[in-house]
Motif scaffolding. Structure first.
Motif, PDB file in Angstrom:
ATOM      1  N   ASN A   1      -4.039  -1.810   4.337  1.00  0.00           N
ATOM      2  CA  ASN A   1      -3.541  -3.183   4.336  1.00  0.00           C
ATOM      3  C   ASN A   1      -2.908  -3.535   2.993  1.00  0.00           C
ATOM      4  O   ASN A   1      -1.849  -4.153   2.928  1.00  0.00           O
ATOM      5  CB  ASN A   1      -4.692  -4.156   4.623  1.00  0.00           C
ATOM      6  N   LYS A   2      -3.587  -3.154   1.929  1.00  0.00           N
ATOM      7  CA  LYS A   2      -3.064  -3.446   0.599  1.00  0.00           C
ATOM      8  C   LYS A   2      -1.753  -2.710   0.349  1.00  0.00           C
ATOM      9  O   LYS A   2      -0.813  -3.265  -0.223  1.00  0.00           O
ATOM     10  CB  LYS A   2      -4.094  -3.070  -0.460  1.00  0.00           C
ATOM     11  N   MET A   3      -1.707  -1.457   0.782  1.00  0.00           N
ATOM     12  CA  MET A   3      -0.488  -0.671   0.605  1.00  0.00           C
ATOM     13  C   MET A   3       0.672  -1.289   1.374  1.00  0.00           C
ATOM     14  O   MET A   3       1.785  -1.420   0.858  1.00  0.00           O
ATOM     15  CB  MET A   3      -0.714   0.764   1.084  1.00  0.00           C
ATOM     16  N   LEU A   4       0.417  -1.708   2.618  1.00  0.00           N
ATOM     17  CA  LEU A   4       1.454  -2.312   3.441  1.00  0.00           C
ATOM     18  C   LEU A   4       1.988  -3.586   2.790  1.00  0.00           C
ATOM     19  O   LEU A   4       3.201  -3.800   2.728  1.00  0.00           O
ATOM     20  CB  LEU A   4       0.898  -2.628   4.839  1.00  0.00           C
ATOM     21  N   TYR A   5       1.065  -4.398   2.300  1.00  0.00           N
ATOM     22  CA  TYR A   5       1.501  -5.655   1.692  1.00  0.00           C
ATOM     23  C   TYR A   5       2.273  -5.403   0.403  1.00  0.00           C
ATOM     24  O   TYR A   5       3.300  -6.029   0.127  1.00  0.00           O
ATOM     25  CB  TYR A   5       0.306  -6.560   1.419  1.00  0.00           C
ATOM     26  N   ALA A   6       1.793  -4.463  -0.398  1.00  0.00           N
ATOM     27  CA  ALA A   6       2.480  -4.137  -1.653  1.00  0.00           C
ATOM     28  C   ALA A   6       3.877  -3.597  -1.375  1.00  0.00           C
ATOM     29  O   ALA A   6       4.830  -3.926  -2.084  1.00  0.00           O
ATOM     30  CB  ALA A   6       1.670  -3.116  -2.448  1.00  0.00           C
ATOM     31  N   GLU A   7       4.007  -2.781  -0.340  1.00  0.00           N
ATOM     32  CA  GLU A   7       5.320  -2.242   0.013  1.00  0.00           C
ATOM     33  C   GLU A   7       6.276  -3.363   0.396  1.00  0.00           C
ATOM     34  O   GLU A   7       7.463  -3.330   0.047  1.00  0.00           O
ATOM     35  CB  GLU A   7       5.186  -1.234   1.155  1.00  0.00           C
ATOM     36  N   CYS A   8       5.771  -4.361   1.124  1.00  0.00           N
ATOM     37  CA  CYS A   8       6.617  -5.509   1.492  1.00  0.00           C
ATOM     38  C   CYS A   8       7.081  -6.262   0.252  1.00  0.00           C
ATOM     39  O   CYS A   8       8.244  -6.680   0.155  1.00  0.00           O
ATOM     40  CB  CYS A   8       5.847  -6.453   2.415  1.00  0.00           C
ATOM     41  N   LEU A   9       6.191  -6.424  -0.698  1.00  0.00           N
ATOM     42  CA  LEU A   9       6.557  -7.129  -1.931  1.00  0.00           C
ATOM     43  C   LEU A   9       7.571  -6.331  -2.740  1.00  0.00           C
ATOM     44  O   LEU A   9       8.495  -6.906  -3.331  1.00  0.00           O
ATOM     45  CB  LEU A   9       5.314  -7.389  -2.779  1.00  0.00           C
TER      46      LEU A   9
ATOM     47  N   ASP B   1      -5.300  -5.136 -10.585  1.00  0.00           N
ATOM     48  CA  ASP B   1      -6.748  -4.892 -10.519  1.00  0.00           C
ATOM     49  C   ASP B   1      -7.230  -4.665  -9.091  1.00  0.00           C
ATOM     50  O   ASP B   1      -8.290  -4.076  -8.877  1.00  0.00           O
ATOM     51  CB  ASP B   1      -7.522  -6.063 -11.129  1.00  0.00           C
ATOM     52  N   LEU B   2      -6.466  -5.155  -8.107  1.00  0.00           N
ATOM     53  CA  LEU B   2      -6.872  -5.045  -6.713  1.00  0.00           C
ATOM     54  C   LEU B   2      -6.394  -3.756  -6.057  1.00  0.00           C
ATOM     55  O   LEU B   2      -7.005  -3.260  -5.120  1.00  0.00           O
ATOM     56  CB  LEU B   2      -6.326  -6.240  -5.912  1.00  0.00           C
ATOM     57  N   PHE B   3      -5.307  -3.211  -6.579  1.00  0.00           N
ATOM     58  CA  PHE B   3      -4.657  -2.083  -5.910  1.00  0.00           C
ATOM     59  C   PHE B   3      -4.328  -1.021  -6.955  1.00  0.00           C
ATOM     60  O   PHE B   3      -3.372  -1.146  -7.699  1.00  0.00           O
ATOM     61  CB  PHE B   3      -3.391  -2.559  -5.190  1.00  0.00           C
ATOM     62  N   ARG B   4      -5.126   0.030  -6.993  1.00  0.00           N
ATOM     63  CA  ARG B   4      -5.017   1.043  -8.040  1.00  0.00           C
ATOM     64  C   ARG B   4      -3.730   1.859  -7.947  1.00  0.00           C
ATOM     65  O   ARG B   4      -3.265   2.401  -8.941  1.00  0.00           O
ATOM     66  CB  ARG B   4      -6.233   1.981  -7.965  1.00  0.00           C
ATOM     67  N   ASP B   5      -3.154   1.947  -6.753  1.00  0.00           N
ATOM     68  CA  ASP B   5      -1.971   2.783  -6.551  1.00  0.00           C
ATOM     69  C   ASP B   5      -0.667   2.010  -6.691  1.00  0.00           C
ATOM     70  O   ASP B   5       0.388   2.486  -6.264  1.00  0.00           O
ATOM     71  CB  ASP B   5      -2.012   3.431  -5.157  1.00  0.00           C
ATOM     72  N   LEU B   6      -0.724   0.822  -7.284  1.00  0.00           N
ATOM     73  CA  LEU B   6       0.486   0.021  -7.412  1.00  0.00           C
ATOM     74  C   LEU B   6       1.523   0.692  -8.315  1.00  0.00           C
ATOM     75  O   LEU B   6       2.718   0.705  -8.008  1.00  0.00           O
ATOM     76  CB  LEU B   6       0.143  -1.364  -7.966  1.00  0.00           C
ATOM     77  N   ALA B   7       1.089   1.255  -9.435  1.00  0.00           N
ATOM     78  CA  ALA B   7       2.028   1.876 -10.373  1.00  0.00           C
ATOM     79  C   ALA B   7       2.821   3.009  -9.733  1.00  0.00           C
ATOM     80  O   ALA B   7       4.054   3.052  -9.835  1.00  0.00           O
ATOM     81  CB  ALA B   7       1.300   2.352 -11.627  1.00  0.00           C
ATOM     82  N   PRO B   8       2.166   3.969  -9.048  1.00  0.00           N
ATOM     83  CA  PRO B   8       2.946   5.013  -8.379  1.00  0.00           C
ATOM     84  C   PRO B   8       3.889   4.472  -7.317  1.00  0.00           C
ATOM     85  O   PRO B   8       4.992   4.995  -7.133  1.00  0.00           O
ATOM     86  CB  PRO B   8       1.866   5.914  -7.750  1.00  0.00           C
ATOM     87  N   LEU B   9       3.469   3.398  -6.626  1.00  0.00           N
ATOM     88  CA  LEU B   9       4.326   2.800  -5.609  1.00  0.00           C
ATOM     89  C   LEU B   9       5.605   2.250  -6.238  1.00  0.00           C
ATOM     90  O   LEU B   9       6.710   2.478  -5.738  1.00  0.00           O
ATOM     91  CB  LEU B   9       3.575   1.692  -4.871  1.00  0.00           C
ATOM     92  N   LEU B  10       5.456   1.532  -7.348  1.00  0.00           N
ATOM     93  CA  LEU B  10       6.620   0.979  -8.027  1.00  0.00           C
ATOM     94  C   LEU B  10       7.506   2.088  -8.583  1.00  0.00           C
ATOM     95  O   LEU B  10       8.735   2.043  -8.468  1.00  0.00           O
ATOM     96  CB  LEU B  10       6.179   0.052  -9.159  1.00  0.00           C
ATOM     97  N   TRP B  11       6.888   3.086  -9.185  1.00  0.00           N
ATOM     98  CA  TRP B  11       7.648   4.150  -9.842  1.00  0.00           C
ATOM     99  C   TRP B  11       8.451   4.966  -8.827  1.00  0.00           C
ATOM    100  O   TRP B  11       9.593   5.360  -9.083  1.00  0.00           O
ATOM    101  CB  TRP B  11       6.713   5.061 -10.614  1.00  0.00           C
ATOM    102  N   ASN B  12       7.882   5.216  -7.670  1.00  0.00           N
ATOM    103  CA  ASN B  12       8.526   6.067  -6.668  1.00  0.00           C
ATOM    104  C   ASN B  12       9.419   5.309  -5.700  1.00  0.00           C
ATOM    105  O   ASN B  12      10.066   5.922  -4.854  1.00  0.00           O
ATOM    106  CB  ASN B  12       7.466   6.852  -5.876  1.00  0.00           C
ATOM    107  N   SER B  13       9.459   3.990  -5.795  1.00  0.00           N
ATOM    108  CA  SER B  13      10.331   3.202  -4.938  1.00  0.00           C
ATOM    109  C   SER B  13      11.752   3.281  -5.471  1.00  0.00           C
ATOM    110  O   SER B  13      12.004   2.977  -6.643  1.00  0.00           O
ATOM    111  CB  SER B  13       9.878   1.741  -4.898  1.00  0.00           C
ATOM    112  N   ILE B  14      12.681   3.714  -4.632  1.00  0.00           N
ATOM    113  CA  ILE B  14      14.059   3.917  -5.066  1.00  0.00           C
ATOM    114  C   ILE B  14      14.675   2.606  -5.532  1.00  0.00           C
ATOM    115  O   ILE B  14      14.704   1.618  -4.802  1.00  0.00           O
ATOM    116  CB  ILE B  14      14.902   4.517  -3.928  1.00  0.00           C
TER     117      ILE B  14
END
Length: 235
Positions: free
Chosen positions: A28-36, A58-71
């Protein structure tokens, strides 16, 4: 709470923060972060989306890799800094654009390299979208012109268009035009790049690209007084 609503997530600040804090579902957190992250590309939603993402660290530990790998996500941030009048000068003084130049110097035409090429050109284009003497001077001093001409030849249509946009902005500036027309080599290098795009059979220039090429040709015709070809020797 298992499924987030389809509406724009950045417009539901309090609802999301409550859900994210009590939910144990990483998906759920990943899906929401991807939308943002997707909303970061929308100027109308970017500020609020960035505000919410900053609260997810603090809520989502994988946020940094998500941002970095988003084209293009990092490029979007750099474009914002490069284009804003309050940060553009500091951006140039830190020489941050120079770190993008290696991506423009590659001749690899595979999709990942094209994405890097386009993102890097987008940052430089943001610098000259609202043209300033400082931005033009910086780009000329760091020799961005050969890189733009290179990408006008090897890039795909969108990269060609952005690279030509940068060249057109430089040529429309008196100092930029004086620099290009300062030597025959620079003048003819720009002319050759434009001619090759125009003469391309396999990839006809789009109307958008042609609208940028025509002002470039027009600017080059104003070279009188910048350099004069060597006179023909008497017979």
């Amino acid at each position: 709470m298992e499924n987030f609503p389809p509406q724009s997530p950045s417009l539901k600040n309090n609802e999301f923060l409550h859900v994210a804090s009590v939910s144990n579902t990483i998906g759920n957190k990943m899906l929401y972060a991807e939308c943002l992250v997707i909303e970061l590309s929308n100027p109308d939603l970017r500020e609020n989306a960035l505000h919410l993402l900053s609260k997810m660290t603090d809520l989502f530990r994988d946020l940094a890799p998500l941002l970095w790998n988003s084209i293009g996500t990092i490029a979007i941030f750099l474009q914002c800094v490069a284009s804003h009048p309050d940060t553009k000068l500091s951006f140039m003084k830190a020489n941050i654009p120079i770190y993008l130049y290696p991506f423009l110097n590659t001749s690899n035409k595979l999709a990942p390299f094209e994405d890097l090429r386009l993102a890097s050109l987008g940052v430089i284009a943001a610098m000259v979208k609202v043209k300033t003497k400082e931005a033009i001077g910086f780009l000329l001093a760091t020799e961005v012109m050969p890189l733009c001409l290179r990408n006008m030849e090897i890039g795909k249509e969108l990269s060609k268009t952005v690279a030509t946009f940068i060249v057109e902005k430089i040529l429309s500036d008196d100092d930029g035009l004086a620099y290009i027309c300062g030597t025959p080599d620079r003048f003819f290098a720009v002319g050759r790049a434009l001619d090759r795009m125009l003469a391309s059979v396999d990839n006809q220039p789009s109307p958008r690209l042609l609208k940028l090429m025509i002002p470039c040709y027009t600017s080059l015709t104003k070279n009188v007084g910048f350099f004069k070809p060597n006179p023909t020797p008497p017979s």
